[in-house]
Design a protein around this motif. Structure first.
Motif, PDB file in Angstrom:
ATOM      1  N   ALA A 117      47.289  55.884   9.496  1.00  0.00           N
ATOM      2  CA  ALA A 117      47.246  55.437  10.887  1.00  0.00           C
ATOM      3  C   ALA A 117      48.554  55.720  11.610  1.00  0.00           C
ATOM      4  O   ALA A 117      49.634  55.668  11.024  1.00  0.00           O
ATOM      5  CB  ALA A 117      46.938  53.938  10.944  1.00  0.00           C
ATOM      6  N   GLY A 118      48.446  56.003  12.902  1.00  0.00           N
ATOM      7  CA  GLY A 118      49.634  56.207  13.726  1.00  0.00           C
ATOM      8  C   GLY A 118      49.316  57.004  14.974  1.00  0.00           C
ATOM      9  O   GLY A 118      48.549  57.967  14.928  1.00  0.00           O
ATOM     10  N   LYS A 131      52.811  62.844  24.008  1.00  0.00           N
ATOM     11  CA  LYS A 131      53.440  62.356  25.239  1.00  0.00           C
ATOM     12  C   LYS A 131      54.957  62.454  25.146  1.00  0.00           C
ATOM     13  O   LYS A 131      55.514  62.516  24.053  1.00  0.00           O
ATOM     14  CB  LYS A 131      53.036  60.888  25.495  1.00  0.00           C
ATOM     15  N   ARG A 132      55.622  62.446  26.300  1.00  0.00           N
ATOM     16  CA  ARG A 132      57.087  62.414  26.326  1.00  0.00           C
ATOM     17  C   ARG A 132      57.576  61.131  25.664  1.00  0.00           C
ATOM     18  O   ARG A 132      56.935  60.081  25.746  1.00  0.00           O
ATOM     19  CB  ARG A 132      57.603  62.450  27.776  1.00  0.00           C
ATOM     20  N   GLN A 166      57.089  54.755  24.902  1.00  0.00           N
ATOM     21  CA  GLN A 166      56.304  55.575  23.976  1.00  0.00           C
ATOM     22  C   GLN A 166      56.902  55.556  22.577  1.00  0.00           C
ATOM     23  O   GLN A 166      56.173  55.529  21.578  1.00  0.00           O
ATOM     24  CB  GLN A 166      56.208  57.017  24.497  1.00  0.00           C
ATOM     25  N   LYS A 167      58.224  55.571  22.484  1.00  0.00           N
ATOM     26  CA  LYS A 167      58.868  55.459  21.173  1.00  0.00           C
ATOM     27  C   LYS A 167      58.446  54.166  20.483  1.00  0.00           C
ATOM     28  O   LYS A 167      58.161  54.147  19.278  1.00  0.00           O
ATOM     29  CB  LYS A 167      60.394  55.490  21.323  1.00  0.00           C
ATOM     30  N   GLN A 168      58.422  53.091  21.258  1.00  0.00           N
ATOM     31  CA  GLN A 168      58.015  51.807  20.700  1.00  0.00           C
ATOM     32  C   GLN A 168      56.574  51.854  20.207  1.00  0.00           C
ATOM     33  O   GLN A 168      56.248  51.343  19.130  1.00  0.00           O
ATOM     34  CB  GLN A 168      58.188  50.700  21.753  1.00  0.00           C
ATOM     35  N   ARG A 169      55.690  52.502  20.986  1.00  0.00           N
ATOM     36  CA  ARG A 169      54.288  52.614  20.576  1.00  0.00           C
ATOM     37  C   ARG A 169      54.150  53.437  19.303  1.00  0.00           C
ATOM     38  O   ARG A 169      53.337  53.115  18.418  1.00  0.00           O
ATOM     39  CB  ARG A 169      53.446  53.219  21.708  1.00  0.00           C
ATOM     40  N   PHE A 191      65.680  60.089  15.835  1.00  0.00           N
ATOM     41  CA  PHE A 191      64.560  59.166  16.043  1.00  0.00           C
ATOM     42  C   PHE A 191      63.465  59.372  15.005  1.00  0.00           C
ATOM     43  O   PHE A 191      62.916  58.404  14.469  1.00  0.00           O
ATOM     44  CB  PHE A 191      63.980  59.327  17.457  1.00  0.00           C
ATOM     45  N   THR A 192      63.125  60.635  14.715  1.00  0.00           N
ATOM     46  CA  THR A 192      62.042  60.875  13.747  1.00  0.00           C
ATOM     47  C   THR A 192      62.407  60.331  12.375  1.00  0.00           C
ATOM     48  O   THR A 192      61.540  59.838  11.649  1.00  0.00           O
ATOM     49  CB  THR A 192      61.708  62.369  13.639  1.00  0.00           C
ATOM     50  N   HIS A 193      63.694  60.406  12.013  1.00  0.00           N
ATOM     51  CA  HIS A 193      64.105  59.829  10.731  1.00  0.00           C
ATOM     52  C   HIS A 193      63.969  58.309  10.754  1.00  0.00           C
ATOM     53  O   HIS A 193      63.439  57.704   9.812  1.00  0.00           O
ATOM     54  CB  HIS A 193      65.541  60.202  10.387  1.00  0.00           C
TER      55      HIS A 193
END
Length: 297
Positions: free
Chosen positions: A67-68, A74-75, A80-83, A136-138
């Motif tokens: 899930a994710g 989206k930008r 959006q980062k939080q979502r 951020f991805t890490h």
């Protein structure tokens, strides 16, 4: 096996569920919309609307957590980062709670992550032991993995899927690229020198089945043994479609359009599936051109 899957309606899950049924497993799918999911899956698939109505996972042999929210749709605003984080972390936390609440928890949790765990490491050859860049991805993937590892015990092993770019006939990166390349408007992005860690959907599904059926644990780079540069990928996709592929997208334009999320296409990982291959897994698709030809067909 009795297998519970989250995120089963996504790109990987929609290919994985039929294979599990074919190989004799019984599948329960967690979904927000059972009515919609019912039209896409075999009637043998049991559908759960969320996890809150269930106390534990007793009765299941395995859980596959995919899930994710899609990371590139989206930008990356702060919201959006939080979502992106919450959509991965919360359901994983709930699964771990359910593992711990039962008296006979499943023997394995196979939980999603991504090659983005490592950040953009340029030319560095990346195996599971490589220290990451703190991007951020890490942060997203590291916390996701940390939560999943909470399910590990004497009775339960945890496998982490550090997945690269999945090549499939519908969905994923090719859903965005194929229309552009078919018009002859495709080409390298930015310098074109950044590495793309890719995997054919068949190898992705077979890799998950391999982890399911073998006594393995820890992180696994779910990528082909031969990552390619972005310009090689563009040339191979153009060749598979019999179209030119020389319309380069400048890095400045990509950054302007995508913002911070442009790191997903302007950066990359030269990742190798070291632990998967050492365990004895055999890939079907080593060659990118063969993989793309198959997907395009």
């Amino acid at each position: 096996m009795q297998i519970l899957i989250t995120g089963g309606t996504g790109l990987i899950g929609s290919h994985l569920v039929p294979r599990l049924l074919e190989t004799g497993h019984e599948v329960t799918l967690v979904t927000r919309d059972p009515d919609k999911a019912r039209g896409h899956f075999d009637p043998r698939v049991v559908l759960w609307k969320g996890l809150n109505e269930h106390e534990n996972l007793d009765g299941f042999d395995a859980v596959i957590n995919l899930a994710g929210e899609p990371i590139a749709d989206k930008r990356w605003t702060e919201g959006q980062k939080q979502r992106l984080c919450v959509s991965r972390w919360q359901i994983t936390e709930r699964l771990v709670e359910m593992f711990k609440a039962g008296s006979t928890p499943p023997s394995v949790l196979i939980s999603g992550s991504a090659a983005g765990y490592y950040g953009d490491l340029g030319e560095v050859v990346v195996t599971e032991e490589e220290p990451p860049h703190n991007e951020f991805t890490h942060k997203l993937c590291a916390r996701w993995e940390q939560i999943a590892c909470g399910a590990q015990s004497d009775n339960t092993r945890v496998c982490l899927l550090r997945t690269g770019v999945v090549l499939a006939p519908k969905g994923g990166i090719l859903a965005k690229l194929l229309p552009i390349f078919r018009l002859g408007l495709g080409g390298p992005i930015g310098s074109g020198r950044q590495y793309l860690a890719w995997i054919h959907i068949d190898d992705m599904v077979n890799g998950i089945l391999w982890l399911l059926n073998n006594d393995l644990r820890g992180p696994f780079n779910m990528v082909s043994p031969y990552p390619v540069r972005n310009e090689q990928f563009s040339h191979a996709l153009g060749h598979a479609l019999h179209r030119p592929a020389f319309m380069r997208a400048p890095a400045t334009a990509v950054k302007l359009m995508m913002g911070e999320s442009s790191v997903l296409v302007l950066g990359g990982q030269r990742a190798l599936p070291k632990r998967l291959e050492e365990s004895g897994f055999g890939f079907r698709y080593f060659d990118l051109e063969e993989a793309l030809a198959d997907v395009v067909r």
